[in-house]
Scaffold this active site. Structure first.
Site, PDB file in Angstrom:
ATOM      1  N   GLU A  94      18.017 137.965 -14.240  1.00 35.44           N
ATOM      2  CA  GLU A  94      18.382 137.933 -12.822  1.00 35.44           C
ATOM      3  C   GLU A  94      17.515 138.901 -12.033  1.00 35.44           C
ATOM      4  OE1 GLU A  94      23.029 137.793 -14.138  1.00 35.44           O
ATOM      5  OE2 GLU A  94      22.445 139.090 -12.501  1.00 35.44           O
ATOM      6  N   CYS A 107      15.990 144.421  -6.647  1.00 37.90           N
ATOM      7  CA  CYS A 107      16.567 145.026  -7.842  1.00 37.90           C
ATOM      8  C   CYS A 107      16.079 144.202  -9.031  1.00 37.90           C
ATOM      9  CB  CYS A 107      18.087 144.994  -7.732  1.00 37.90           C
ATOM     10  SG  CYS A 107      18.909 145.585  -9.210  1.00 37.90           S
ATOM     11  N   CYS A 114      21.186 143.573 -22.642  1.00 40.93           N
ATOM     12  CA  CYS A 114      21.149 145.032 -22.753  1.00 40.93           C
ATOM     13  C   CYS A 114      21.963 145.460 -23.967  1.00 40.93           C
ATOM     14  CB  CYS A 114      21.720 145.672 -21.488  1.00 40.93           C
ATOM     15  SG  CYS A 114      21.601 147.473 -21.508  1.00 40.93           S
ATOM     16  N   CYS A 118      27.936 148.821 -21.756  1.00 39.18           N
ATOM     17  CA  CYS A 118      28.843 149.488 -20.813  1.00 39.18           C
ATOM     18  C   CYS A 118      30.021 148.546 -20.531  1.00 39.18           C
ATOM     19  CB  CYS A 118      28.117 149.822 -19.516  1.00 39.18           C
ATOM     20  SG  CYS A 118      26.716 150.927 -19.770  1.00 39.18           S
ATOM     21  N   CYS A 121      30.043 146.012 -17.488  1.00 45.22           N
ATOM     22  CA  CYS A 121      28.798 145.305 -17.161  1.00 45.22           C
ATOM     23  C   CYS A 121      28.623 144.041 -17.987  1.00 45.22           C
ATOM     24  CB  CYS A 121      27.625 146.247 -17.388  1.00 45.22           C
ATOM     25  SG  CYS A 121      26.038 145.448 -17.228  1.00 45.22           S
ATOM     26  N   GLY A 162      19.422 145.455 -18.383  1.00 42.30           N
ATOM     27  CA  GLY A 162      18.570 146.234 -19.270  1.00 42.30           C
ATOM     28  C   GLY A 162      18.609 147.716 -18.968  1.00 42.30           C
ATOM     29  N   GLU A 163      18.223 148.497 -19.966  1.00 45.78           N
ATOM     30  CA  GLU A 163      18.107 149.955 -19.805  1.00 45.78           C
ATOM     31  C   GLU A 163      16.608 150.271 -19.729  1.00 45.78           C
ATOM     32  OE1 GLU A 163      19.686 152.922 -19.246  1.00 45.78           O
ATOM     33  OE2 GLU A 163      17.632 153.624 -19.475  1.00 45.78           O
ATOM     34  N   LEU A 218      26.669 157.535 -14.065  1.00 42.33           N
ATOM     35  CA  LEU A 218      27.534 158.564 -14.658  1.00 42.33           C
ATOM     36  C   LEU A 218      28.935 157.992 -14.915  1.00 42.33           C
ATOM     37  CD1 LEU A 218      27.567 161.520 -15.518  1.00 42.33           C
ATOM     38  CD2 LEU A 218      28.250 162.129 -13.200  1.00 42.33           C
ATOM     39  N   HIS A 219      29.610 157.611 -13.875  1.00 44.18           N
ATOM     40  CA  HIS A 219      30.862 156.843 -13.920  1.00 44.18           C
ATOM     41  C   HIS A 219      32.083 157.549 -14.490  1.00 44.18           C
ATOM     42  CE1 HIS A 219      28.277 153.791 -12.510  1.00 44.18           C
ATOM     43  NE2 HIS A 219      27.760 153.464 -13.671  1.00 44.18           N
ATOM     44  N   ASN A 293      34.619 146.296  -8.759  1.00 50.64           N
ATOM     45  CA  ASN A 293      35.075 144.920  -8.573  1.00 50.64           C
ATOM     46  C   ASN A 293      36.147 144.674  -9.626  1.00 50.64           C
ATOM     47  OD1 ASN A 293      33.411 144.092  -6.471  1.00 50.64           O
ATOM     48  ND2 ASN A 293      31.725 143.628  -7.863  1.00 50.64           N
ATOM     49  N   CYS A 336      25.392 143.586 -11.722  1.00 54.09           N
ATOM     50  CA  CYS A 336      24.472 143.447 -12.844  1.00 54.09           C
ATOM     51  C   CYS A 336      24.925 142.462 -13.929  1.00 54.09           C
ATOM     52  CB  CYS A 336      24.356 144.866 -13.385  1.00 54.09           C
ATOM     53  SG  CYS A 336      23.584 145.116 -14.893  1.00 54.09           S
TER      54      CYS A 336
HETATM   55  S1  SF4 Z   1      22.483 146.895 -17.858  1.00 54.46           S
HETATM   56 FE1  SF4 Z   1      22.970 148.997 -17.278  1.00 54.46          FE
HETATM   57  S2  SF4 Z   1      25.167 148.989 -16.843  1.00 54.46           S
HETATM   58 FE2  SF4 Z   1      24.697 147.091 -17.969  1.00 54.46          FE
HETATM   59  S3  SF4 Z   1      25.116 147.562 -20.134  1.00 54.46           S
HETATM   60 FE3  SF4 Z   1      22.940 147.984 -19.746  1.00 54.46          FE
HETATM   61  S4  SF4 Z   1      22.834 150.154 -19.199  1.00 54.46           S
HETATM   62 FE4  SF4 Z   1      24.977 149.525 -19.022  1.00 54.46          FE
END
Ligand code: SF4
Length: 347
Positions: A94, A107, A114, A118, A121, A162-163, A218-219, A293, A336
């Site tokens: 995306e 973005c 990923c 998280c 996500c 992705g990271e 951070l969250h 959300n 994301c």
């Molecule tokens: S894309 Fe970002 S928020 Fe989603 S799992 Fe990967 S590191 Fe976490």
């Protein structure tokens, strides 16, 4: 097999063209068409001869011209547009365009899927399939550049799926390419890399000595809650991430942004706000509060407006620079990974 030329430097392009029997100057002509005029089909490059167009089509591909747009969503306010792209190997990612009062930002995704898992996500649902190449990252910006021409994207945020720190070389390679005067000439100050807290990546970026903005997801500031939301916290505990990010801020001169999703009864208490303030006090930092959300399957709910305001006030009372994120594209699942997950479900 045809050679992909998108993302090659002028020198590399020239080498490829000469090896294909083309004149050297064709490389600079094609380079101009690609990055200054956003024209990706050889037959639309009007100063090329028919014979050379035939050679180019036989030997080379240009990624933005061969990408399939699987789905295209525009938000009801018209300010956000999201594309689900099918890459040349059939994987999908995306990418999102946002129209702000100061211009356009994109973005971009840095990986297919990923591995960070998280809890909030959708990108992490099926793990990481592969890293994107720098050309695939640059291509996301240029697809939008072609759509909004003669305007152009002025900011890039590496915050899609992705990271980025786990695909460091390709991500920084893409950003350096976009910075080139003969490409998009985008200022590093208009680029942001967002990490879930991969400390070696933050340290490497600090050594680059380029003023790219760093954002840290951070969250949560209670160890157990953060580990529950972001398993990466086990390997890279957040106090150490904050210390590395602060070093980055000092080295780059850029304020670090901490992203903080507010989830009802999980991380939104006045105590959380005070703890967050304690961690960030006297740091070169700002906080971006993101009301969650609702995700009923995970039990995530959005706090009330009063609770969100209260959280913000505690940060501000502690002299922490904080804002509540303006929501864009909520009606098109702009968060994301949501589009890709939805598309796969529907397949
Ligand atoms: S894309 Fe970002 S928020 Fe989603 S799992 Fe990967 S590191 Fe976490």
């Amino acid at each position: 097999m045809k050679k992909e030329i998108f993302g090659l430097t002028p020198e590399e392009l020239q080498q490829e063209f000469v090896a294909a029997g083309l004149k050297k100057f064709r490389a600079s002509q094609v380079y101009q068409w690609l990055y200054k005029k956003c024209v990706f089909k050889f037959e639309e490059m009007h100063n090329l001869s028919k014979a050379d167009i035939a050679v180019l089509n036989e030997k080379f591909t240009v990624m933005p011209a061969s990408i399939n747009i699987l789905t295209r969503w525009k938000s009801s306010d018209g300010l956000t547009e999201k594309l689900l792209l099918e890459l040349q190997d059939g994987n999908s990612v995306e990418t999102v365009l946002m129209h702000h009062d100061y211009g356009y930002s994109v973005c971009v995704s840095s990986q297919v899927g990923c591995a960070m898992a998280c809890a909030f996500c959708a990108s992490g649902l099926n793990g990481c399939v592969r890293n994107l190449t720098s050309a695939e990252i640059i291509m996301q910006v240029y697809l939008f550049n072609a759509m909004i021409a003669p305007q152009q994207v002025s900011r890039v945020v590496v915050m899609g799926s992705g990271e980025p720190m786990l695909n460091y070389d390709e991500v920084t390679g893409a950003l350096k390419f976009l910075h080139r005067e003969d490409v998009a000439f985008m200022s590093y100050r208009n680029m942001t890399v967002s990490t879930c807290g991969i400390i070696p990546g933050i340290e490497r970026l600090a050594e680059e000595n380029i003023p790219i903005n760093l954002a840290v997801s951070l969250h949560a500031v209670k160890d157990d809650v953060r580990t529950q939301l972001m398993p990466v916290n086990k390997g890279f505990p957040f106090p150490e991430v904050i210390a590395a990010a602060e070093k980055y801020a000092r080295a780059s001169g850029r304020q670090v942004t901490y992203e903080y999703i507010l989830i009802k009864d999980k991380n939104d208490s006045p105590e959380d706000a005070q703890l967050l303030s304690n961690y960030l006090k006297f740091k070169h930092a700002s906080v971006n509060l993101i009301p969650a959300n609702p995700v009923p399957e995970k039990g995530f709910e959005r706090p009330t407006a009063k609770r969100i305001e209260g959280f913000l006030r505690i940060l501000q009372k502690n002299k922490i620079n904080a804002t509540i994120r303006k929501e864009m594209g909520k009606d098109i699942n702009a968060a994301c990974g949501q589009l890709r997950a939805k598309f796969k479900d529907n397949k």
